[in-house]
Design a protein around this motif. Structure first.
Motif, PDB file in Angstrom:
ATOM      1  N   GLU A  82       0.834  -1.209   0.000  1.00 47.37           N
ATOM      2  CA  GLU A  82       0.000   0.000   0.000  1.00 47.37           C
ATOM      3  C   GLU A  82       0.866   1.255   0.000  1.00 47.37           C
ATOM      4  O   GLU A  82       0.625   2.182  -0.773  1.00 47.37           O
ATOM      5  N   SER A  83       1.904   1.268   0.821  1.00 44.79           N
ATOM      6  CA  SER A  83       2.726   2.486   0.820  1.00 44.79           C
ATOM      7  C   SER A  83       3.511   2.614  -0.478  1.00 44.79           C
ATOM      8  O   SER A  83       3.735   3.732  -0.960  1.00 44.79           O
ATOM      9  N   ALA A  84       3.887   1.469  -1.072  1.00 45.88           N
ATOM     10  CA  ALA A  84       4.616   1.553  -2.351  1.00 45.88           C
ATOM     11  C   ALA A  84       3.719   2.167  -3.424  1.00 45.88           C
ATOM     12  O   ALA A  84       4.174   3.000  -4.204  1.00 45.88           O
ATOM     13  N   ILE A  85       2.444   1.789  -3.434  1.00 44.72           N
ATOM     14  CA  ILE A  85       1.524   2.339  -4.447  1.00 44.72           C
ATOM     15  C   ILE A  85       1.482   3.863  -4.301  1.00 44.72           C
ATOM     16  O   ILE A  85       1.528   4.602  -5.281  1.00 44.72           O
ATOM     17  N   GLU A  86       1.405   4.310  -3.050  1.00 46.16           N
ATOM     18  CA  GLU A  86       1.320   5.756  -2.815  1.00 46.16           C
ATOM     19  C   GLU A  86       2.634   6.472  -3.141  1.00 46.16           C
ATOM     20  O   GLU A  86       2.637   7.514  -3.787  1.00 46.16           O
ATOM     21  N   ASN A  87       3.755   5.853  -2.709  1.00 50.42           N
ATOM     22  CA  ASN A  87       5.038   6.547  -2.853  1.00 50.42           C
ATOM     23  C   ASN A  87       5.638   6.491  -4.253  1.00 50.42           C
ATOM     24  O   ASN A  87       6.416   7.364  -4.621  1.00 50.42           O
ATOM     25  N   GLU A  88       5.315   5.456  -5.002  1.00 44.62           N
ATOM     26  CA  GLU A  88       6.015   5.253  -6.277  1.00 44.62           C
ATOM     27  C   GLU A  88       5.286   5.836  -7.485  1.00 44.62           C
ATOM     28  O   GLU A  88       5.810   5.801  -8.590  1.00 44.62           O
ATOM     29  N   PHE A  89       4.089   6.357  -7.276  1.00 44.60           N
ATOM     30  CA  PHE A  89       3.317   6.864  -8.412  1.00 44.60           C
ATOM     31  C   PHE A  89       4.130   7.864  -9.248  1.00 44.60           C
ATOM     32  O   PHE A  89       4.238   7.731 -10.473  1.00 44.60           O
ATOM     33  N   GLY A  90       4.737   8.833  -8.561  1.00 50.09           N
ATOM     34  CA  GLY A  90       5.511   9.878  -9.252  1.00 50.09           C
ATOM     35  C   GLY A  90       6.656   9.281 -10.063  1.00 50.09           C
ATOM     36  O   GLY A  90       6.867   9.641 -11.225  1.00 50.09           O
ATOM     37  N   THR A  91       7.371   8.357  -9.465  1.00 50.58           N
ATOM     38  CA  THR A  91       8.519   7.739 -10.144  1.00 50.58           C
ATOM     39  C   THR A  91       8.061   6.955 -11.363  1.00 50.58           C
ATOM     40  O   THR A  91       8.704   6.995 -12.420  1.00 50.58           O
ATOM     41  N   LEU A  92       6.944   6.241 -11.231  1.00 49.52           N
ATOM     42  CA  LEU A  92       6.443   5.470 -12.378  1.00 49.52           C
ATOM     43  C   LEU A  92       6.102   6.419 -13.537  1.00 49.52           C
ATOM     44  O   LEU A  92       6.447   6.153 -14.689  1.00 49.52           O
ATOM     45  N   MET A  93       5.454   7.537 -13.209  1.00 48.27           N
ATOM     46  CA  MET A  93       5.085   8.501 -14.256  1.00 48.27           C
ATOM     47  C   MET A  93       6.333   9.125 -14.885  1.00 48.27           C
ATOM     48  O   MET A  93       6.445   9.203 -16.105  1.00 48.27           O
ATOM     49  N   GLU A  94       7.268   9.532 -14.025  1.00 48.03           N
ATOM     50  CA  GLU A  94       8.512  10.153 -14.530  1.00 48.03           C
ATOM     51  C   GLU A  94       9.255   9.223 -15.486  1.00 48.03           C
ATOM     52  O   GLU A  94       9.855   9.657 -16.465  1.00 48.03           O
ATOM     53  N   ASN A  95       9.213   7.937 -15.156  1.00 47.99           N
ATOM     54  CA  ASN A  95       9.945   6.966 -15.977  1.00 47.99           C
ATOM     55  C   ASN A  95       9.086   6.338 -17.069  1.00 47.99           C
ATOM     56  O   ASN A  95       9.507   5.381 -17.716  1.00 47.99           O
ATOM     57  N   ASN A  96       7.870   6.884 -17.257  1.00 45.34           N
ATOM     58  CA  ASN A  96       7.008   6.430 -18.350  1.00 45.34           C
ATOM     59  C   ASN A  96       6.643   4.947 -18.238  1.00 45.34           C
ATOM     60  O   ASN A  96       6.490   4.245 -19.230  1.00 45.34           O
ATOM     61  N   VAL A  97       6.573   4.435 -17.000  1.00 42.93           N
ATOM     62  CA  VAL A  97       6.287   3.010 -16.768  1.00 42.93           C
ATOM     63  C   VAL A  97       4.783   2.752 -16.798  1.00 42.93           C
ATOM     64  O   VAL A  97       4.003   3.466 -16.175  1.00 42.93           O
ATOM     65  N   LYS A  98       4.415   1.736 -17.541  1.00 43.40           N
ATOM     66  CA  LYS A  98       3.015   1.309 -17.572  1.00 43.40           C
ATOM     67  C   LYS A  98       2.858   0.183 -16.554  1.00 43.40           C
ATOM     68  O   LYS A  98       3.539  -0.839 -16.639  1.00 43.40           O
TER      69      LYS A  98
END
Ligand code: IPE
Ligand code: IPE
Ligand code: MG
Length: 240
Positions: A82-98
């Motif tokens: 749960e915390s990973a979902i919240e914390n990693e959203f920005g990084t996933l978007m920055e890195n164009n990860v689907k």
């Protein structure tokens, strides 16, 4: 980066992130400390996989059998997710990860399943690495769930059983867009598949490494890619 290796990069890599408990035990720490450290490795390996040009990365985070573990450990793992979902959203978007998820996520506690689905929806137009997180995932469960969906369509008159073939069956899996797994990496020295990607891994190359997941580095990924690049894949045919 090694040019020879770059030519033979697998399209879909699966990793069974195993050995967290043993890593912690070796250090006199509670098992949960291993899970926490393992999460950091997952972040690093996602980044490294993107750099290598791997298109699809499936990470096994929690199996349909892992509910057998003590309630405290399961709870910790769910909170960590749960915390990973919240914390990693920005990084996933920055890195164009689907982001994709495989598993019976509707059975996860609280609104974790919904949160995962939201992350899938929010990253759906990203065009970089496809990260497939297997949570409450079992390869057998995936095949049973696909079969149930097929039965529904047959009952609704949308599908005739005689139409069924492997390609059509694949369309009923959790993520039909996932190509066959080319390489499955299992850290921690175990020589088993533990119900991971049973359908997709039919012809996957298996690489097992003794390193425990919380100690698994991008250099270990490179070694596994090197081993993969040296394998001869025959898919039942012969190489002339
Ligand atoms: C993998 O590490 C994490 C999960 C299965 C959730 P383990 O917790 O299985 O670690 P070991 O195998 O006991 O060392
Ligand atoms: C496989 O590891 C599942 C995950 C890594 C999520 P396990 O630790 O559950 O597998 P077994 O019990 O050793 O086969
Ligand atoms: Mg284990």
């Amino acid at each position: 980066m090694n040019n020879q290796l770059e030519k033979k990069i697998p399209k879909h890599v699966g990793i069974i992130m195993d050995g967290n408990g043993r890593w912690a035990k070796q250090r006199g720490l509670p098992r949960i400390a291993g899970h926490k450290e393992g999460m950091q490795r997952a972040r690093e390996i996602v980044e490294a996989a993107g750099k290598w040009g791997i298109k699809y990365l499936s990470l096994f985070a929690f199996s349909t059998e892992n509910w057998k573990r003590p309630a405290d450990e399961v709870k910790f793992l769910m909170n960590l997710l749960e915390s990973a979902i919240e914390n990693e959203f920005g990084t996933l978007m920055e890195n164009n990860v689907k982001f994709l998820t495989s598993g019976r996520i509707q059975e996860l506690p609280g609104n974790l399943g919904e949160k995962l689905q939201k992350l899938v929806a929010a990253t759906t137009h990203n065009t970089g690495l496809v990260l497939n997180l297997a949570v409450n995932y079992g390869g057998r469960a995936e095949i049973v769930d696909a079969t149930k969906k097929i039965c529904q369509d047959v009952r609704a008159g949308l599908l005739d059983c005689s139409q069924l073939d492997e390609e059509l069956f694949n369309n009923y899996l959790y993520n039909p867009e996932l190509p066959p797994a080319d390489l499955i990496i299992r850290p921690s020295g175990e020589m088993r598949i533990s119900n991971f990607l049973l359908w997709q891994a039919a012809y996957a190359e298996l690489v097992t490494v003794d390193t425990l997941w919380p100690s698994f580095t991008p250099a270990d990924l490179e070694k596994a890619l090197q081993e993969y690049a040296g394998r001869e894949r025959r898919f039942g045919g012969i190489v002339s």
